[in-house]
Scaffold this motif. Structure first.
Motif, PDB file in Angstrom:
ATOM      1  N   CYS A 154     110.615 -85.342   6.637  1.00 53.84           N
ATOM      2  CA  CYS A 154     112.016 -85.694   6.901  1.00 53.84           C
ATOM      3  C   CYS A 154     112.042 -87.116   7.465  1.00 53.84           C
ATOM      4  CB  CYS A 154     112.650 -84.694   7.869  1.00 53.84           C
ATOM      5  SG  CYS A 154     111.991 -84.760   9.554  1.00 53.84           S
ATOM      6  N   THR A 155     113.174 -87.518   8.016  1.00 52.82           N
ATOM      7  CA  THR A 155     113.261 -88.882   8.550  1.00 52.82           C
ATOM      8  C   THR A 155     112.448 -89.049   9.832  1.00 52.82           C
ATOM      9  OG1 THR A 155     115.319 -88.278   9.672  1.00 52.82           O
ATOM     10  CG2 THR A 155     115.517 -89.418   7.555  1.00 52.82           C
ATOM     11  N   HIS A 156     111.947 -87.950  10.392  1.00 51.36           N
ATOM     12  CA  HIS A 156     111.180 -88.024  11.633  1.00 51.36           C
ATOM     13  C   HIS A 156     109.678 -87.982  11.407  1.00 51.36           C
ATOM     14  CE1 HIS A 156     115.014 -85.940  13.262  1.00 51.36           C
ATOM     15  NE2 HIS A 156     115.139 -87.252  13.306  1.00 51.36           N
ATOM     16  N   CYS A 157     109.234 -87.787  10.166  1.00 51.13           N
ATOM     17  CA  CYS A 157     107.804 -87.644   9.934  1.00 51.13           C
ATOM     18  C   CYS A 157     107.470 -87.906   8.469  1.00 51.13           C
ATOM     19  CB  CYS A 157     107.334 -86.241  10.330  1.00 51.13           C
ATOM     20  SG  CYS A 157     107.977 -84.912   9.271  1.00 51.13           S
ATOM     21  N   GLY A 158     106.160 -87.948   8.200  1.00 40.42           N
ATOM     22  CA  GLY A 158     105.708 -88.068   6.827  1.00 40.42           C
ATOM     23  C   GLY A 158     105.242 -89.461   6.457  1.00 40.42           C
ATOM     24  N   PRO A 159     104.931 -89.652   5.173  1.00 42.97           N
ATOM     25  CA  PRO A 159     104.407 -90.942   4.718  1.00 42.97           C
ATOM     26  C   PRO A 159     105.454 -92.035   4.782  1.00 42.97           C
ATOM     27  CG  PRO A 159     104.829 -89.523   2.842  1.00 42.97           C
ATOM     28  CD  PRO A 159     105.053 -88.691   4.066  1.00 42.97           C
ATOM     29  N   GLU A 212     120.592 -82.653   0.479  1.00 41.80           N
ATOM     30  CA  GLU A 212     120.088 -83.058   1.792  1.00 41.80           C
ATOM     31  C   GLU A 212     120.030 -84.574   1.895  1.00 41.80           C
ATOM     32  OE1 GLU A 212     116.906 -79.418   2.626  1.00 41.80           O
ATOM     33  OE2 GLU A 212     116.306 -81.180   1.475  1.00 41.80           O
ATOM     34  N   TYR A 213     119.514 -85.196   0.863  1.00 38.77           N
ATOM     35  CA  TYR A 213     119.330 -86.648   0.844  1.00 38.77           C
ATOM     36  C   TYR A 213     120.656 -87.388   0.997  1.00 38.77           C
ATOM     37  CZ  TYR A 213     117.425 -91.151  -0.787  1.00 38.77           C
ATOM     38  OH  TYR A 213     117.038 -92.461  -0.896  1.00 38.77           O
ATOM     39  N   GLY A 214     121.726 -86.802   0.502  1.00 36.08           N
ATOM     40  CA  GLY A 214     123.024 -87.474   0.545  1.00 36.08           C
ATOM     41  C   GLY A 214     123.925 -87.056   1.682  1.00 36.08           C
ATOM     42  N   ASN A 215     123.450 -86.188   2.571  1.00 39.51           N
ATOM     43  CA  ASN A 215     124.274 -85.666   3.659  1.00 39.51           C
ATOM     44  C   ASN A 215     123.913 -86.368   4.963  1.00 39.51           C
ATOM     45  OD1 ASN A 215     125.684 -84.240   5.572  1.00 39.51           O
ATOM     46  ND2 ASN A 215     124.749 -82.255   5.114  1.00 39.51           N
ATOM     47  N   PRO A 216     124.799 -87.226   5.495  1.00 43.75           N
ATOM     48  CA  PRO A 216     124.476 -87.979   6.723  1.00 43.75           C
ATOM     49  C   PRO A 216     124.191 -87.109   7.932  1.00 43.75           C
ATOM     50  CG  PRO A 216     126.360 -88.939   5.604  1.00 43.75           C
ATOM     51  CD  PRO A 216     126.100 -87.625   4.934  1.00 43.75           C
ATOM     52  N   PHE A 232     118.576 -86.855   5.414  1.00 37.12           N
ATOM     53  CA  PHE A 232     119.433 -87.869   4.810  1.00 37.12           C
ATOM     54  C   PHE A 232     118.630 -89.153   4.613  1.00 37.12           C
ATOM     55  CE2 PHE A 232     122.245 -91.563   5.382  1.00 37.12           C
ATOM     56  CZ  PHE A 232     123.088 -91.376   4.300  1.00 37.12           C
ATOM     57  N   HIS A 233     118.539 -89.583   3.373  1.00 38.85           N
ATOM     58  CA  HIS A 233     117.775 -90.776   2.999  1.00 38.85           C
ATOM     59  C   HIS A 233     116.331 -90.710   3.502  1.00 38.85           C
ATOM     60  CE1 HIS A 233     120.606 -93.875   1.168  1.00 38.85           C
ATOM     61  NE2 HIS A 233     121.239 -92.729   1.145  1.00 38.85           N
ATOM     62  N   ALA A 234     115.766 -89.495   3.570  1.00 38.71           N
ATOM     63  CA  ALA A 234     114.324 -89.346   3.815  1.00 38.71           C
ATOM     64  C   ALA A 234     113.640 -89.602   2.481  1.00 38.71           C
ATOM     65  CB  ALA A 234     114.009 -87.948   4.337  1.00 38.71           C
TER      66      ALA A 234
END
Length: 768
Positions: free
Chosen positions: A137-142, A171-175, A180-182
């Motif tokens: 997600c936006t908090h972790c990963g590559p 999910e990607y498009g939901n702020p 969101f934008h992960a």
């Protein structure tokens, strides 16, 4: 509410820092909506841009909350504000990213270990990502390992070839969603997949096949976040020995991966600082003291050392593997000896075929190689020894007043290779590349340079390199300078060490740099390494250094400490040294071999002179019966440090400091006293401990003579925890302000940072 506070205004904010790939835009979006503001936010090659319209009070409150409530790991470094004419926005939006513009200066986030929320997803049987090894997600990963261009958007990553399914796209498009934008967002329906080679006819998953292979004592190559790792059961001694034999790594300690912190505590002593490091987002390998008593670990994992290199799982793939396996695994870099880390599936299969019995691979491309970072704890604080996954790339802010308009590309040293690039008011340090000992390693350096200049859309206006004319990094710098017709600034090795420490701690001159390592080319064309440099606004002055001694066989001494030990004896006793056949270094050679060494030293044949502290460590280690030959850099010095950890002693050995300028530190009385102790049966740990105390006294003597308050400890010798901690305390007790490396390595991994600063100083002085 006053009438003034209702007047509509428009401001444009330019934000630099860690603001891409960390959920910064969703945070801005939600904050703007909550404040009733209109406009938009977007990524740019330099960071992020926020365009806002609203009342004066709402805008002021937004600015305050933006800086106070920003969630980690996002961080604002600089924020500039501009007032503009009203545009008439009707709502707040997240706009498409800017892709054009000048050189990219946005800070790229390192790869981050799996966050708790994603861990819950992969272990929840009711979640659609249950047991999916590429959850993020936006908090972790590559991040850094997959980005291909700035700004950081999915089309600019190696995830571009994986089209989002409907659920992931939502999910990607939901702020309001944490994905969101992960950019690496994916699930089993639309994302990367695992395979195991060679495949079996048994109806089992790739993960189960890998686990079965490990239980059978096989070596498994796994494609991790930034490259391949070689795994083997840490409790099967024969399997560990097989890994060492196949990888041609007879002695160097192997890292371990545990499923949980509780498992780590069974084998290691875990301090509060170590606990924090192991469970942090960078999730590095941490050097931890071995717990005394029996252990199930194979003795071949880290023989003759007091510490183990330990890490927790860093990706969902590793979490799933370790949880199902149940016991610790050896996890070492997936590369043949001396070659770069493997990242590509077919190439890895070819290069590791002689080492690995099986391959657990996936189809997400790795844009750039990334080893596991290595960290130790000095004085309760982390000290990075290998700057890689989780920390790289790292932006180091320069002190105010440093001219940074030139774009400086620094090529670093020969060992622990890394590059650095100046961008605005900061220097960005690359990931660890490795030792430039093979054509493949040199090619990886060239690839890294090309990758960085493409990524940051930058053409250097000057280059910096080491002063040593035979370093591969120097040769590449010379070739690039000629190709681009740009200035090339050669920087003395230990001066670069000192400047790197100053840059990290944002120090200004004067500074006393204690720069101790194995080798560095001096302007007098001799090998330096036991240096005290006073760094001034204009450059540096060599205040003191070790008395020089010969290295019979040159570079062979770095692999044979016994040679250095004999050279030390010869410097102390002359020809009589060769009659001291009761000492271990003399016994390590046959009589004809000793005669050859005698001739080399008396005739100064193939015996370059050095002031190296690293070689002094090697020689003393061999003198007291520790390794006479070594298979990896620093092995003898590590053995000496481990011996010192077992000894306790007060006092120190004698030494002499000359009244000359630069002062010469005569170590011969110390070596003679060591020989005397050894012959009288004093235990090696006692001698090793006293040797460390003596070096601290040497530092104190020169620091008192220099009278400079700020003292930086830099160079590979200060990877020695005992030496560093004793020196720090000693200097503090005497009123000095000691600084040691924490964010960049004390070894040659920091050299490129110092080279950039030296080049900027050189260019600024040449214009004045």
């Amino acid at each position: 509410m006053t009438t003034t506070s209702l007047i509509q205004q428009r401001i444009c904010l330019t934000v630099q820092g860690t603001v891409q790939g960390v959920g910064f835009r969703p945070f801005v979006y939600q904050l703007a909506i909550a404040m009733g503001l209109r406009g938009g936010v977007k990524n740019t090659p330099q960071g992020a841009l926020i365009d806002l319209e609203g009342s004066e009070s709402a805008l002021k409150q937004f600015l305050r909350r933006l800086q106070q409530e920003i969630p980690p790991p996002a961080a604002i470094q600089t924020l500039t504000q501009q007032s503009l004419a009203l545009q008439g926005f009707d709502r707040f939006q997240i706009w498409p990213s800017d892709r054009a513009g000048d050189a990219a200066t946005a800070q790229i986030l390192p790869d981050l270990a799996t966050c708790p929320a994603c861990l819950r997803d992969i272990f929840d049987p009711h979640n659609r990502r249950y047991h999916y090894p590429f959850t993020s997600c936006t908090h972790c990963g590559p991040r850094f390992s997959i980005i291909t261009a700035l700004p950081y958007d999915r089309p600019h990553t190696t995830m571009a070839g994986f089209e989002l399914c409907a659920a992931c796209a939502a999910e990607y498009g939901n702020p309001s969603d944490r994905r969101f934008h992960a950019q690496p967002n994916a699930c089993p329906r639309c994302g990367p997949q695992l395979e195991f080679w060679p495949t079996t006819e048994q109806p089992s998953t790739p993960m189960q096949q890998a686990i079965a292979a490990l239980r059978q004592g096989n070596i498994v190559a796994i494609k991790g976040l930034g490259g391949f790792q070689l795994l083997v059961d840490a409790q099967q001694g024969a399997a560990v020995e097989r890994l060492r034999q196949r990888k041609h790594r007879p002695d160097k300690p192997l890292a371990l991966m545990y499923a949980t912190l509780a498992q780590v505590r069974r084998d290691c002593e875990v301090s509060e600082a170590a606990d924090h490091l192991l469970t942090s987002a960078p999730a590095p390998i941490v050097l931890l003291p071995k717990r005394p008593g029996p252990t199930l670990l194979a003795t071949a994992i880290a023989p003759h050392t007091t510490h183990l290199g330990v890490m927790l799982p860093t990706t969902p793939l590793h979490h799933l593997l370790l949880q199902q396996y149940g016991s610790p695994l050896v996890a070492t870099s997936g590369n043949p000896a001396g070659e770069p880390l493997c990242t590509d599936n077919p190439a890895a299969h070819q290069q590791l075929a002689a080492i690995a019995d099986g391959f657990l691979v996936h189809n997400r491309p790795i844009q750039r190689p990334m080893d596991d970072s290595v960290v130790q704890i000095v004085q309760g604080r982390p000290q990075i020894l290998r700057h890689a996954r989780g920390y790289a790339p790292q932006a180091i802010q320069l002190t105010s007043g440093v001219e940074t308009n030139p774009r400086i590309l620094a090529l670093g040293a020969h060992l622990k290779s890394a590059i650095a690039l100046s961008l605005g008011t900061q220097v960005v340090l690359s990931q660890h590349i490795g030792d430039l000992e093979t054509p493949q390693a040199i090619a990886r350096l060239e690839q890294t340079v090309a990758d960085w200049l493409t990524l940051y859309r930058c053409q250097p206006t000057a280059l910096a390199c080491d002063l040593h004319p035979d370093y591969s990094s120097t040769g590449l710098a010379q070739a690039l300078a000629q190709r681009w017709q740009t200035p090339l600034i050669a920087v003395q090795h230990h001066y670069a060490h000192g400047l790197a420490a100053m840059a990290e701690h944002r120090l200004t001159a004067p500074v006393l740099a204690v720069a101790w390592d194995g080798t560095g080319y001096g302007p007098d064309q001799t090998i330096w390494g036991g240096e005290f440099l006073q760094i001034t606004d204009q450059g540096f002055e060599r205040l003191a250094h070790l008395r020089r001694f010969a290295l019979p066989g040159g570079d062979r001494c770095s692999r044979e400490p016994r040679r250095t030990a004999i050279a030390l004896l010869y410097a102390c006793y002359g020809d009589e040294a060769f009659a001291m056949t009761d000492l271990a270094p003399m016994q390590a050679f046959s009589a004809p071999q000793r005669e050859v060494l005698h001739q080399m030293l008396t005739g100064s044949f193939n015996s370059p002179m050095t002031s190296s502290m690293g070689r002094l460590f090697d020689g003393v280690a061999a003198l007291i019966g520790l390794p006479q030959t070594v298979s990896f850099e620093g092995q003898a010095a590590i053995a000496l440090e481990c011996a010192a950890a077992e000894g306790s002693v007060s006092g120190d050995y004698p030494f002499i400091v000359s009244a000359t300028q630069p002062a010469v530190i005569d170590w011969r009385p110390m070596v003679q006293a060591v020989v005397c102790d050894r012959r009288q049966g004093v235990a090696a740990p006692m001698i090793a401990a006293k040797f460390h105390c003596t070096l601290v006294e040497v530092m104190g003597a020169i620091a008192q003579r220099a009278g400079v308050a700020q003292v930086v400890l830099t160079g590979g010798c200060f990877q020695n925890r005992i030496l560093s901690e004793q020196a720090i305390q000693y200097l503090r007790d005497r009123g000095f302000a000691p600084y040691w490396h924490q964010r960049v390595p004390p070894n040659d991994g920091c050299i490129a940072v110092g080279q950039v600063l030296a080049a900027l100083r050189h260019l600024a002085h040449s214009r004045s």
